[in-house]
Design a protein around this motif. Structure first.
Motif, PDB file in Angstrom:
ATOM      1  N   TYR A 334       0.858  -1.148   0.121  1.00 26.09           N
ATOM      2  CA  TYR A 334      -0.020  -0.067   0.026  1.00 26.09           C
ATOM      3  C   TYR A 334       1.010   1.219   0.032  1.00 26.09           C
ATOM      4  O   TYR A 334       1.985   1.131   0.238  1.00 26.09           O
ATOM      5  N   GLY A 335       0.074   2.350  -0.081  1.00 22.20           N
ATOM      6  CA  GLY A 335       1.032   3.672  -0.107  1.00 22.20           C
ATOM      7  C   GLY A 335       1.981   3.883   0.925  1.00 22.20           C
ATOM      8  O   GLY A 335       3.215   4.121   0.751  1.00 22.20           O
ATOM      9  N   THR A 336       1.276   3.660   2.145  1.00 26.14           N
ATOM     10  CA  THR A 336       2.191   4.102   3.266  1.00 26.14           C
ATOM     11  C   THR A 336       2.787   2.566   3.635  1.00 26.14           C
ATOM     12  O   THR A 336       2.058   1.775   4.138  1.00 26.14           O
ATOM     13  N   PRO A 337       4.282   2.920   3.923  1.00 25.98           N
ATOM     14  CA  PRO A 337       4.966   1.618   4.176  1.00 25.98           C
ATOM     15  C   PRO A 337       4.506   1.330   5.630  1.00 25.98           C
ATOM     16  O   PRO A 337       4.526   2.256   6.431  1.00 25.98           O
ATOM     17  N   GLN A 338       4.727  -0.089   6.002  1.00 23.58           N
ATOM     18  CA  GLN A 338       4.626  -0.420   7.464  1.00 23.58           C
ATOM     19  C   GLN A 338       5.826  -0.444   7.977  1.00 23.58           C
ATOM     20  O   GLN A 338       6.913  -0.991   7.388  1.00 23.58           O
ATOM     21  N   ARG A 339       5.723   0.139   9.657  1.00 26.49           N
ATOM     22  CA  ARG A 339       7.004  -0.296  10.397  1.00 26.49           C
ATOM     23  C   ARG A 339       6.631  -1.081  11.393  1.00 26.49           C
ATOM     24  O   ARG A 339       5.829  -0.496  12.375  1.00 26.49           O
ATOM     25  N   VAL A 340       6.978  -2.093  11.552  1.00 31.04           N
ATOM     26  CA  VAL A 340       6.596  -3.093  12.648  1.00 31.04           C
ATOM     27  C   VAL A 340       7.624  -3.721  13.491  1.00 31.04           C
ATOM     28  O   VAL A 340       8.559  -4.282  12.838  1.00 31.04           O
ATOM     29  N   ALA A 341       7.600  -3.428  14.866  1.00 31.78           N
ATOM     30  CA  ALA A 341       8.741  -3.902  15.555  1.00 31.78           C
ATOM     31  C   ALA A 341       8.301  -4.579  16.741  1.00 31.78           C
ATOM     32  O   ALA A 341       7.573  -3.973  17.312  1.00 31.78           O
ATOM     33  N   GLN A 342       9.052  -5.902  16.865  1.00 31.85           N
ATOM     34  CA  GLN A 342       8.853  -6.568  18.068  1.00 31.85           C
ATOM     35  C   GLN A 342       9.942  -6.698  18.996  1.00 31.85           C
ATOM     36  O   GLN A 342      10.419  -7.130  18.596  1.00 31.85           O
ATOM     37  N   GLY A 343       9.594  -6.227  20.177  1.00 32.38           N
ATOM     38  CA  GLY A 343      10.802  -6.198  21.321  1.00 32.38           C
ATOM     39  C   GLY A 343      11.585  -5.082  21.178  1.00 32.38           C
ATOM     40  O   GLY A 343      12.834  -5.014  21.700  1.00 32.38           O
ATOM     41  N   LEU A 344      11.152  -4.014  20.268  1.00 33.68           N
ATOM     42  CA  LEU A 344      11.838  -2.927  20.126  1.00 33.68           C
ATOM     43  C   LEU A 344      10.719  -1.796  19.813  1.00 33.68           C
ATOM     44  O   LEU A 344       9.664  -1.818  19.467  1.00 33.68           O
ATOM     45  N   ASP A 345      11.286  -0.429  20.483  1.00 33.44           N
ATOM     46  CA  ASP A 345      10.253   0.659  20.345  1.00 33.44           C
ATOM     47  C   ASP A 345      10.133   0.998  18.964  1.00 33.44           C
ATOM     48  O   ASP A 345      11.144   1.467  18.238  1.00 33.44           O
ATOM     49  N   PRO A 346       8.765   0.926  18.217  1.00 35.84           N
ATOM     50  CA  PRO A 346       8.654   1.099  16.926  1.00 35.84           C
ATOM     51  C   PRO A 346       8.943   2.860  16.457  1.00 35.84           C
ATOM     52  O   PRO A 346       9.588   2.750  15.422  1.00 35.84           O
ATOM     53  N   ARG A 347       9.329   3.596  17.416  1.00 36.34           N
ATOM     54  CA  ARG A 347       9.656   4.907  17.003  1.00 36.34           C
ATOM     55  C   ARG A 347      11.053   4.853  16.830  1.00 36.34           C
ATOM     56  O   ARG A 347      11.731   5.776  16.138  1.00 36.34           O
ATOM     57  N   ARG A 348      11.810   4.077  17.433  1.00 40.62           N
ATOM     58  CA  ARG A 348      13.151   4.140  17.175  1.00 40.62           C
ATOM     59  C   ARG A 348      13.427   3.146  15.679  1.00 40.62           C
ATOM     60  O   ARG A 348      14.347   3.910  15.059  1.00 40.62           O
TER      61      ARG A 348
END
Ligand code: ATP
Ligand code: MG
Length: 471
Positions: A334-348
């Motif tokens: 999709y247009g906006t790419p996903q950023r998925v983090a497990q075990g880590l701060d997603p903002r990082r």
């Protein structure tokens, strides 16, 4: 529209009625932020959340004085510190996280996701204490006495069975009334307990607080250590242990991937010891056992190096903990790419992806990025940055990093590698675990030469990429 929404969502116990207006003065506390309101309202003034207010009794000062009137001031020089002499449970990893054993009169909150093993762990602690001659009261609000017996049988014979007493009770006052001559009390769980003084259902924030206050008072008054089990839910529908964290002495969290047998016990608050300390356990049919080589326990095993996997030389508490960080970069659907983090701060992760795009010239804005810290470990250290970006680059380029490399280092916004705390123990552990190279930030203390370990200092992400991917 808004008003209709309100009316339909006011819980019966929150509607103003002659029953709730009885003698006891109450206030309405937000379950989300703890802000108090004199009347029920739809939206919390503190945090702006909707429908989070629950009724709670206001304690009158008179009661408070009545319960503390026996205390007399003592000079610091004459203060008795026998009360802080610890009782070892004999469960080494558990004692380590507590700071050397249980402190009499302390209240320990053990929290974790459903099914992670909280009840099992505390039953094992109870069994070990019983074996050491202590008398334990195990208050169970969730499971029947029979269920606990089944679990105890699964854990194997212990010899201390006669010293563990099971009490299926959900009334906090009744449980405390039983607690008089025990050496330790386990309450499983605090969300299942309710105080007779409050009308709300067990599990709501006021009940959780009130019940916790009752057990805390017991612990402080009679020097009996109390263990409380606390559930965490992602939805926040049930009061999480967050509201309790200020009140208790020690907060332990049990974490791990429920699919694997490894569990990490971590102290996030400890009034009697260091926080951040970890214990590593393995959960099997016979319950928890201590892991022999904890720093390497969470490392994955691959037959050959795979793209998108990097070993991070981490430190949790005082203990090195090496973990594998995996990344997957895949074209965004999709247009906006996903950023998925497990075990880590997603903002990082978002920040690191932006650095890679702007400084590293990697076109990640059309890539979904997934990061997974293997083993269900939650990393808090920024020094994990380098491992994260190397995994992302490896996955994007489909190029593996040699599996005899361990890395650490925080990344700044210009792509520079920043000095990491406690470099020597990480490097030493890398050598002990058989790694042949470590990539570390250039800035930092001088390190002695270590046999069979090449220490590579990198100034920024580019020099780290060069070394790791040999290009
Ligand atoms: N026969 C068994 N063999 C191996 N492991 C088992 C067995 N029975 C249960 N378990 C493990 O024990 C876990 C449940 O442990 P426990 O009841 O202590 O968790 P809990 O954190 O107290 O859960 P809850 O939040 O539901 O109270 C299960 O998820 C499972 O992994
Ligand atoms: Mg349980």
């Amino acid at each position: 529209m808004g008003n209709l929404f309100f009316a339909a969502n006011i819980a019966p116990e929150n509607r103003t009625s002659p029953i709730t207006m009885s003698k006891k003065k109450t206030q309405y506390i937000c379950q989300s932020c703890g802000h108090a309101h004199p009347k029920w309202q739809g939206r919390c003034d503190g945090c702006g959340e909707w429908n989070t207010l629950v009724e709670e009794i206001i304690e009158t000062p008179k009661n408070r004085f009545a319960s503390t009137v026996s205390a007399v001031p003592v000079s610091l020089s004459k203060a008795d510190k026998t009360a802080v002499e610890r009782i070892p449970t004999g469960f080494g990893e558990f004692d380590r996280v507590l700071g050397g054993g249980i402190v009499p009169g302390s209240v320990v909150l053990l929290s974790g996701e459903p099914g992670i093993g909280k009840s099992t762990m505390l039953l094992q602690v109870a069994i070990r204490l019983a074996n050491a001659g202590k008398k334990i009261l195990f208050v169970t609000g969730e499971e029947s006495v029979g269920q606990i017996k089944l679990r105890a049988d699964r854990l194997g014979p212990s010899g201390g069975e006669d010293s563990i007493f099971l009490l299926a009770e959900t009334c906090s006052e009744a449980a405390v009334a039983e607690a008089g001559d025990y050496d330790a009390i386990v309450v499983d769980s605090i969300q299942a307990m309710a105080s007779a003084d409050l009308q709300g259902a067990a599990g709501n924030v006021s009940q959780v607080r009130q019940s916790a206050a009752i057990f805390i008072e017991l612990a402080k008054r009679s020097h009996i250590p109390v263990f409380l089990v606390g559930h965490v839910t992602k939805s926040g529908a049930i009061a999480g242990p967050k509201v309790l964290e200020h009140a208790v002495d020690v907060v332990l969290t049990l974490e791990g991937d429920s699919q694997s047998e490894l569990r990490l016990l971590r102290s996030t608050k400890n009034r009697f010891g260091a926080t951040g300390e970890i214990g590593v356990f393995s959960m099997g049919e016979n319950g928890f056992s201590e892991v022999e080589n904890p720093s390497a326990a969470f490392l994955g095993h691959h037959d050959a190096p795979v793209p998108g996997s990097t070993v991070f030389a981490g430190i949790e508490g005082n203990r090195p903990l090496f973990v594998e960080i995996q990344a997957l970069a895949s074209p965004a659907a999709y247009g906006t790419p996903q950023r998925v983090a497990q075990g880590l701060d997603p903002r990082r992760l978002i920040m690191l992806a932006a650095i890679l795009e702007r400084r590293g010239g990697l076109p990640l804005s059309r890539q979904d990025l997934f990061i997974n810290v293997v083993g269900g470990v939650n990393l808090t250290e920024r020094s994990a940055d380098l491992a994260v970006v190397l995994s992302i680059v490896g996955s994007f380029r489909d190029k593996p990093i040699s599996d005899d490399i361990a890395v650490f280092g925080e990344i700044g916004l210009t792509g520079e590698l920043r000095r990491a705390p406690r470099t020597p123990p990480r490097v030493k552990e890398a050598a002990r675990l058989g790694f042949s190279k470590v990539i570390i930030p250039e800035a930092g203390e001088k390190l002695p030469k270590i046999k069979d370990l090449e220490i590579i200092r990198a100034k920024d992400i580019f020099s780290a990429f060069k070394t790791a991917f040999r290009d």
